[in-house]
Design an enzyme around this catalytic site. Structure first.
Site, PDB file in Angstrom:
ATOM      1  N   SER A 253      42.427  42.418  41.269  1.00 55.39           N
ATOM      2  CA  SER A 253      42.995  43.675  40.807  1.00 55.39           C
ATOM      3  C   SER A 253      42.342  44.159  39.511  1.00 55.39           C
ATOM      4  O   SER A 253      41.121  44.223  39.425  1.00 55.39           O
ATOM      5  CB  SER A 253      44.497  43.496  40.678  1.00 55.39           C
ATOM      6  OG  SER A 253      45.124  44.735  40.811  1.00 55.39           O
ATOM      7  N   LYS A 257      38.266  44.261  38.441  1.00 57.27           N
ATOM      8  CA  LYS A 257      37.437  45.303  37.819  1.00 57.27           C
ATOM      9  C   LYS A 257      36.636  44.662  36.681  1.00 57.27           C
ATOM     10  O   LYS A 257      35.430  44.877  36.537  1.00 57.27           O
ATOM     11  CB  LYS A 257      38.317  46.434  37.257  1.00 57.27           C
ATOM     12  CG  LYS A 257      39.315  47.056  38.267  1.00 57.27           C
ATOM     13  CD  LYS A 257      40.171  48.149  37.620  1.00 57.27           C
ATOM     14  CE  LYS A 257      41.580  48.336  38.165  1.00 57.27           C
ATOM     15  NZ  LYS A 257      41.796  48.705  39.520  1.00 57.27           N
ATOM     16  N   TRP A 344      46.649  51.378  48.306  1.00 56.19           N
ATOM     17  CA  TRP A 344      46.469  51.910  46.943  1.00 56.19           C
ATOM     18  C   TRP A 344      45.054  51.609  46.433  1.00 56.19           C
ATOM     19  O   TRP A 344      44.454  52.381  45.702  1.00 56.19           O
ATOM     20  CB  TRP A 344      47.536  51.266  46.045  1.00 56.19           C
ATOM     21  CG  TRP A 344      47.606  51.702  44.627  1.00 56.19           C
ATOM     22  CD1 TRP A 344      47.431  50.903  43.531  1.00 56.19           C
ATOM     23  CD2 TRP A 344      47.930  52.999  44.107  1.00 56.19           C
ATOM     24  NE1 TRP A 344      47.611  51.626  42.377  1.00 56.19           N
ATOM     25  CE2 TRP A 344      47.911  52.915  42.703  1.00 56.19           C
ATOM     26  CE3 TRP A 344      48.214  54.238  44.706  1.00 56.19           C
ATOM     27  CZ2 TRP A 344      48.181  54.003  41.869  1.00 56.19           C
ATOM     28  CZ3 TRP A 344      48.481  55.323  43.872  1.00 56.19           C
ATOM     29  CH2 TRP A 344      48.455  55.201  42.475  1.00 56.19           C
ATOM     30  N   HIS A 395      48.780  43.390  48.388  1.00 56.27           N
ATOM     31  CA  HIS A 395      47.962  43.238  47.182  1.00 56.27           C
ATOM     32  C   HIS A 395      48.246  41.878  46.532  1.00 56.27           C
ATOM     33  O   HIS A 395      49.312  41.675  45.957  1.00 56.27           O
ATOM     34  CB  HIS A 395      48.371  44.380  46.244  1.00 56.27           C
ATOM     35  CG  HIS A 395      47.567  44.474  44.999  1.00 56.27           C
ATOM     36  ND1 HIS A 395      46.247  44.862  44.987  1.00 56.27           N
ATOM     37  CD2 HIS A 395      47.902  44.248  43.698  1.00 56.27           C
ATOM     38  CE1 HIS A 395      45.804  44.888  43.746  1.00 56.27           C
ATOM     39  NE2 HIS A 395      46.790  44.513  42.941  1.00 56.27           N
TER      40      HIS A 395
HETATM   41  C1  GTR Z   1      48.015  48.673  39.534  1.00 53.27           C
HETATM   42  C2  GTR Z   1      46.828  49.542  39.262  1.00 53.27           C
HETATM   43  C3  GTR Z   1      45.633  49.008  39.988  1.00 53.27           C
HETATM   44  C4  GTR Z   1      45.501  47.490  39.896  1.00 53.27           C
HETATM   45  C5  GTR Z   1      46.829  46.765  39.774  1.00 53.27           C
HETATM   46  C6  GTR Z   1      46.774  45.345  39.236  1.00 53.27           C
HETATM   47  O1  GTR Z   1      49.165  49.155  38.980  1.00 53.27           O
HETATM   48  O2  GTR Z   1      47.125  50.841  39.683  1.00 53.27           O
HETATM   49  O3  GTR Z   1      44.461  49.658  39.555  1.00 53.27           O
HETATM   50  O4  GTR Z   1      44.640  47.124  38.899  1.00 53.27           O
HETATM   51  O5  GTR Z   1      47.720  47.420  38.977  1.00 53.27           O
HETATM   52  O6  GTR Z   1      46.041  45.021  38.324  1.00 53.27           O
HETATM   53  O7  GTR Z   1      47.587  44.552  39.743  1.00 53.27           O
END
Ligand code: GTR
Length: 416
Positions: A253, A257, A344, A395
């Protein structure tokens, strides 16, 4: 009352995100990706185009961390040669960042297989809630840094306690890695820079001042986290039990990045793994599918540099897109993973980035990914140095994901 209205307007303008979220492939706007290569020559890529793209990512998106005046030192404060019931060696390495009489520390936790005959390859990744959350191992110090509150893990007032020891074990199958001959190195990302919009006053940012020659708008949390990963690598190359030529940087996540950006900046990482990194990670910004540039900049203003906000709803004007970020990893092995329910993060956008980055991998004589058609769910794809899967579920960083990464690492690092 008038003042209140103005304040409310400003607030609304700040949190107002215009367009509806797109979750429908038919609604993805037409776009054209900027071309990666200027010629098919590896030497032109390495001497001109690659540095130019790195600079574009730095100035338009990830910003930079001006570390040149910071002194770093490492101290192994604890070694347990019989961790995990004797299977592993556990080390705690305190990384100290010092400047002008101030010091910030971050703990690097390391597990290595016990009784290994030589240096071992290592996976390095940051964690979300503290090193002590990755294993129910009483020897891991509990982080003293700012931790995001979590009802799930009983973390209140931004402080971690014993209650959260081992709560993230599901994301970190340490024993499995050890059994396969790999080590794991991890850092709590909040030790490096706490994840809130604090005007860059905390973590390693607290060390910076005007003398470091930067504009405040150039700073970003992601560049500070990436800097921390590279600093961990500075330690790993000195540890004789670590095979520093085989260190994979991995992140889930937002930390995916940061792992991608660290992998682009620091070519000592010989493998890069992006787990559900989504917008600002592996996913193409121009698709505007799921999370968009505007949404991410609005909700997380500290993640990227200020210049990135000028591309809110103007993705087509970005001089870069995320296929170029993956191309910066060439010709090193790269793995991108998505999850079916994680719309997402735009799984198709993550896959297409890899597909388009193939152009540079092919320059190096690699096969690259041959089709813009995604593989099926739970049907991992490996094409030379590139790996991709989309799994069922949400996720997360799961055992299924790790199983694929271990296979991928075995393939590249253990095949004779
Ligand atoms: C979310 C965000 C994503 C992702 C995620 C995470 O809220 O929108 O870009 O990075 O968090 O880090 O779990």
């Amino acid at each position: 009352m008038k003042f209140f209205n103005i304040a409310l307007c400003i607030l609304m303008a700040h949190i107002h995100v215009s367009a509806q979220v797109i979750y429908d492939e038919d609604k993805v706007p037409a776009y054209q990706l900027p071309g990666i290569l200027e010629s098919q020559s590896v030497s032109q890529w390495e001497s001109d185009r690659r540095p130019e793209l790195l600079r574009l990512f730095e100035t338009t998106m990830y910003g930079r961390f001006p570390s040149q005046n910071i002194t770093v030192s490492f101290e192994v404060t604890d070694t347990d040669p019989r961790a995990l019931a004797g299977k592993a060696i556990r080390k705690n390495v305190v990384m100290s960042f010092s400047k002008g009489g101030k010091t910030v520390t971050a703990d690097l936790l390391l597990y290595l297989p016990a009784g290994s005959s030589g240096p071992v390859p290592v996976f390095l990744g940051m964690n979300f809630y503290g090193n002590h959350t990755i294993q129910p191992d009483p020897g891991i110090p509990i982080t003293q840094s700012f931790v995001l509150n979590s009802d799930e893990f009983n973390i209140r007032n931004n402080t971690a306690t014993e209650a959260s020891r081992g709560v993230r074990v599901g994301r970190w199958p340490v024993e499995q890695l050890i059994d396969r001959g790999y080590g794991l190195a991890t850092i709590f990302y909040g030790d490096l820079d706490p994840d809130f919009d604090d005007g860059f006053q905390n973590g390693v940012h607290a060390l910076l001042d005007k003398g470091d020659g930067f504009e405040p708008g150039e700073l970003s949390a992601i560049s500070a986290w990436s800097y921390g990963l590279s600093t961990a690598m500075d330690y790993l190359v000195t540890d004789t039990q670590v095979d520093a030529a085989h260190v994979a940087v991995i992140g889930h996540s937002r930390l995916g990045k940061a792992a991608l950006w660290a992998g682009a900046l620091d070519q000592r990482f010989s493998m890069v793994i992006s787990n559900n990194s989504g917008c600002g990670g592996a996913a193409l910004s121009r698709r505007r599918f799921g999370e968009t540039v505007e949404r991410i900049n609005t909700q997380f203003p500290h993640w990227f540099c200020d210049a990135f906000t000028s591309f809110n709803n103007r993705e087509n004007e970005l001089p870069i897109d995320q296929h170029m970020l993956l191309a910066l990893l060439a010709p090193r092995p790269v793995y991108v993973a998505s999850a079916e329910e994680d719309q997402w993060a735009d799984p198709r956008g993550e896959y297409l980035s890899l597909y388009h980055a193939s152009e540079v991998y092919k320059c190096y004589g690699e096969s690259g990914i041959g089709s813009d058609e995604m593989p099926g769910v739970n049907a991992p794809l490996r094409a030379g140095s590139m790996g991709y899967h989309i799994r069922t579920g949400a996720h997360d960083l799961t055992g299924y994901d790790w199983a694929q990464y271990l296979e991928f690492a075995d393939y590249h690092w253990k095949r004779k």
